[in-house]
Write an enzyme that holds these catalytic residues in place. Sequence first.
Site: not given
Ligand code: PAF
Length: 282
Positions: A30, A34, A37, A147, A150, A186-187
């Site tokens: 999204m 950072h 990612h 990642g 999550d 990101s948050r």
């Molecule tokens: O993990 C994320 O950033 C989002 O949930 C994803 C997998 C890109 C789906 O929008």
Amino acid sequence: MKIVSTKIDVRNQVKEWRKEGLTVGFVPTMGYLHEGHESLVKRAVAENDRVVVSIFVNPMQFGPKEDLATYPRDLEADSKLCEAAGAALIFHPEPEEMYEEAFCSYVDMNGLTNALCGLSRPVHFRGVCTVVNKLFNIVMPDKAYFGEKDAQQLAVVKRMVKDLDMDIEIVGCPIIREEDGLAKSSRNTYLSPEGRKQALVLSKAIFAGKQMVLDGEKDTSVVLKAMRDIIEKASMARIDYVEMVDVNTMKGIDTIQGEILCAIAVYIGDEARLIDNFMLSL
Ligand code: PAF
């Protein structure tokens, strides 16, 4: 590296690569990228001939009271990071490109999503499954990278790929942390200096809980109580959940054994809701 905003441009590019016999890796994001990612993109680059990164803040996975409007965005910085990490293509669609007005088909799940984040964010995983499905259909990658921060999302996507017979390998990549332990997110950018300090209780609780399990503690309630005690020391922290589950079913466990996921979600004041976890195979 190219940046495109339409599905057809992605499809045409991927078709060309396929004609050349190249493999394609995919990192859905999204944006506001950072080092977490970056590690996904680098891993994808190491394991595939070409890598596509999608940057799309997916409205469908945000609840009405969540942070869709304020979610941080910075395409310029994201492009630099992707290019330096070796990505070949960024897909950056507008919401209308992904969801036309008459859109009414969804991918949903019952089971793995009835726990942890699925309870406090009821529409979240339907939005994730739907958009990931669409992105997979657009990019048609060989491998896709997610990642482990999550962890529930990773389990949900793996399940979806199996259940719906998608020919894509899902690769989970380790959590990347700040030097002081806070999991990169990101948050984190929402945090005030004081909130940032107090947010450290998440990683402290995770490290302490993991150590207790590694030292042989088998009673879930003992570990979770110790973790809660650490989190509750921070005046700004409000626990959403602190749970120990079987990673394959997301069902709570009383005795610590098998493949476990210990996951937490904590609000830091009204600044941010942060998540962290550890997974162990015992
Ligand atoms: O993990 C994320 O950033 C989002 O949930 C994803 C997998 C890109 C789906 O929008």
